[in-house]
Design a protein around this motif. Structure first.
Motif, short mmCIF file in Angstrom:
data_model
loop_
_atom_site.label_atom_id
_atom_site.label_comp_id
_atom_site.label_asym_id
_atom_site.label_seq_id
_atom_site.Cartn_x
_atom_site.Cartn_y
_atom_site.Cartn_z
N ASP A 42 0.83 -1.21 0.00
CA ASP A 42 0.00 0.00 0.00
C ASP A 42 0.86 1.26 0.00
N VAL A 43 1.96 1.22 0.79
CA VAL A 43 2.78 2.42 0.99
C VAL A 43 4.25 2.04 1.01
N LEU A 44 5.09 2.89 0.44
CA LEU A 44 6.54 2.82 0.63
C LEU A 44 6.99 4.14 1.23
N VAL A 45 7.81 4.06 2.27
CA VAL A 45 8.31 5.26 2.94
C VAL A 45 9.83 5.28 2.92
N LEU A 46 10.39 6.39 2.46
CA LEU A 46 11.82 6.65 2.60
C LEU A 46 12.00 7.62 3.75
N PHE A 47 12.86 7.28 4.69
CA PHE A 47 13.13 8.14 5.84
C PHE A 47 14.39 8.97 5.61
N GLY A 48 14.31 10.21 6.02
CA GLY A 48 15.35 11.17 5.70
C GLY A 48 16.70 10.94 6.33
N GLY A 49 16.79 10.03 7.31
CA GLY A 49 18.09 9.76 7.92
C GLY A 49 19.03 8.99 7.01
N SER A 50 18.53 8.54 5.87
CA SER A 50 19.34 7.74 4.96
C SER A 50 20.41 8.58 4.27
N TRP A 200 28.54 7.38 4.18
CA TRP A 200 29.27 7.97 5.30
C TRP A 200 30.75 7.65 5.18
N ASP A 201 31.60 8.50 5.77
CA ASP A 201 32.99 8.08 5.88
C ASP A 201 33.04 6.97 6.94
N MET A 202 34.11 6.20 6.95
CA MET A 202 34.17 5.01 7.80
C MET A 202 34.00 5.34 9.28
N GLU A 203 34.60 6.41 9.72
CA GLU A 203 34.50 6.78 11.14
C GLU A 203 33.04 7.04 11.53
N ARG A 204 32.33 7.78 10.70
CA ARG A 204 30.92 8.08 11.00
C ARG A 204 30.08 6.81 10.91
N TYR A 205 30.35 5.99 9.95
CA TYR A 205 29.61 4.73 9.78
C TYR A 205 29.76 3.85 11.02
N ILE A 206 30.98 3.70 11.50
CA ILE A 206 31.21 2.89 12.70
C ILE A 206 30.49 3.50 13.89
N SER A 207 30.55 4.82 14.01
CA SER A 207 29.87 5.50 15.11
C SER A 207 28.36 5.27 15.08
N LEU A 208 27.78 5.33 13.90
CA LEU A 208 26.33 5.10 13.77
C LEU A 208 25.98 3.66 14.15
N LEU A 209 26.76 2.70 13.68
CA LEU A 209 26.50 1.30 14.02
C LEU A 209 26.65 1.07 15.52
N LEU A 210 27.72 1.58 16.10
CA LEU A 210 27.93 1.40 17.54
C LEU A 210 26.84 2.07 18.36
N GLY A 211 26.33 3.18 17.88
CA GLY A 211 25.27 3.87 18.60
C GLY A 211 23.96 3.12 18.62
N GLU A 212 23.76 2.22 17.66
CA GLU A 212 22.48 1.52 17.56
C GLU A 212 22.31 0.44 18.62
N ILE A 213 23.35 -0.27 18.95
CA ILE A 213 23.19 -1.43 19.83
C ILE A 213 22.66 -1.04 21.21
N PRO A 214 23.22 -0.02 21.88
CA PRO A 214 22.63 0.40 23.16
C PRO A 214 21.19 0.90 23.00
N ARG A 215 20.87 1.51 21.88
CA ARG A 215 19.50 1.99 21.66
C ARG A 215 18.52 0.83 21.49
N LEU A 216 18.95 -0.21 20.78
CA LEU A 216 18.08 -1.35 20.52
C LEU A 216 17.88 -2.23 21.76
N ALA A 217 18.75 -2.08 22.74
CA ALA A 217 18.70 -2.94 23.92
C ALA A 217 17.40 -2.74 24.70
N ASP A 218 16.86 -3.84 25.18
CA ASP A 218 15.64 -3.77 26.00
C ASP A 218 16.05 -3.84 27.47
N ASN A 219 16.63 -2.73 27.93
CA ASN A 219 17.03 -2.61 29.34
C ASN A 219 16.71 -1.20 29.80
N GLU A 220 17.09 -0.86 31.00
CA GLU A 220 16.68 0.42 31.58
C GLU A 220 17.24 1.63 30.84
#
Length: 266
Positions: A42-50, A200-220
């Motif tokens: 029904d819908v396709l969405v592109l998000f601007g963070g890409s 992204w340059d490699m440094e930013r790419y790694i930073s974005l990936l590393l930032g995701e894991i604590p965000r995705l965690a289901d903890n306090e």
């Protein structure tokens, strides 16, 4: 510290595969037929963070007619200025100064492909209100949505899907990360196996990936139900956690923290 760049690249690619979900191998009518029993969502969405390549993914999807409606979602967030600069550099006639991500992507789509999305949502500032503002737009415009394709930067794709599942659990999203990058060892460090426009340059790419894991965690402290409640529960395997821990030791300043400037009540 002596770094094993081969092993480091493998850790990065493990996080990338985990975060950059693709539920179909390609955005084609044939793949959708196999995945959801219909050649069109029904819908396709592109998000601007890409990264900018997300606009090419959207254009290709429009050419394949994989959805009935196409929407670009994105206000101003931590990736906005990079996107503005990329589009302005390619198309000086497209004024991007001060524009939200949705309008910047719309300009790119128009200038490069002569295409236009059906709707733009320009208020969102983070992955949480990307979803809530999108849902409000769907409701406001009376857009039927029993199937939806979500396209986000590969580093944030899993979180975007988990956000959708929290706020719209009755409609399973079809995830399609806008790119699949592969890190490889090069002399003295890391590089990408292939060029991806706007990457992204490699440094930013790694930073974005590393930032995701604590965000995705289901903890306090994470974004899951036991923490801030922005997303549905996400299972994080021991292998992904181990890759994250190894990379965090190698890049101790690389874990991207949330910027309160772009926070909201979701």
């Amino acid at each position: 510290m002596t770094v094993d760049w081969q092993q480091t690249a493998e850790h990065i690619n493990r996080l990338a595969r985990f975060c950059g979900v693709r539920d179909v191998s390609a955005l084609t009518r044939e793949e959708l037929q196999r995945a959801i029993g219909s050649p069109q969502a029904d819908v396709l969405v592109l998000f601007g963070g890409s990264i900018l390549w997300g606009g090419d993914v959207l254009a290709a999807a429009m050419g394949e007619r994989v959805a009935k409606k196409y929407i670009i979602v994105g206000g101003v967030g931590h990736t906005t200025q990079t996107l503005r600069d990329k589009v302005q550099g390619l198309y000086p006639q497209a004024s991007t100064a001060g524009q939200p991500e949705a309008r910047v992507f719309a300009a790119y789509l128009r200038e490069k492909f002569g295409l236009a999305a059906d709707y733009l949502e320009c208020r969102s500032t983070n992955c949480g209100n990307n979803i809530t503002h999108l849902l409000a737009l769907l409701d406001q415009e009376h857009i039927p949505c029993q199937s939806i394709i979500l396209c986000q930067d590969a580093t944030m794709q899993r979180r975007m899907a988990a956000g959708w599942e929290k706020y719209a659990p009755d409609v399973r999203p079809i995830s399609f990360a806008t790119y699949a990058a592969e890190a490889i060892p090069v002399e003295g460090g890391l590089g990408f196996a292939r060029e991806i426009p706007g990457m992204w340059d490699m440094e930013r790419y790694i930073s974005l990936l590393l930032g995701e894991i604590p965000r995705l965690a289901d903890n306090e402290t994470g974004y899951g139900p036991k923490g801030r409640g922005y997303i549905s529960h996400v299972d994080i395997s021991e292998e992904v956690s181990a890759a994250f821990e190894s990379l965090a030791r190698i890049f101790p300043d690389g874990v991207r923290t949330a910027n309160d400037k772009y926070a909201s009540a979701q």
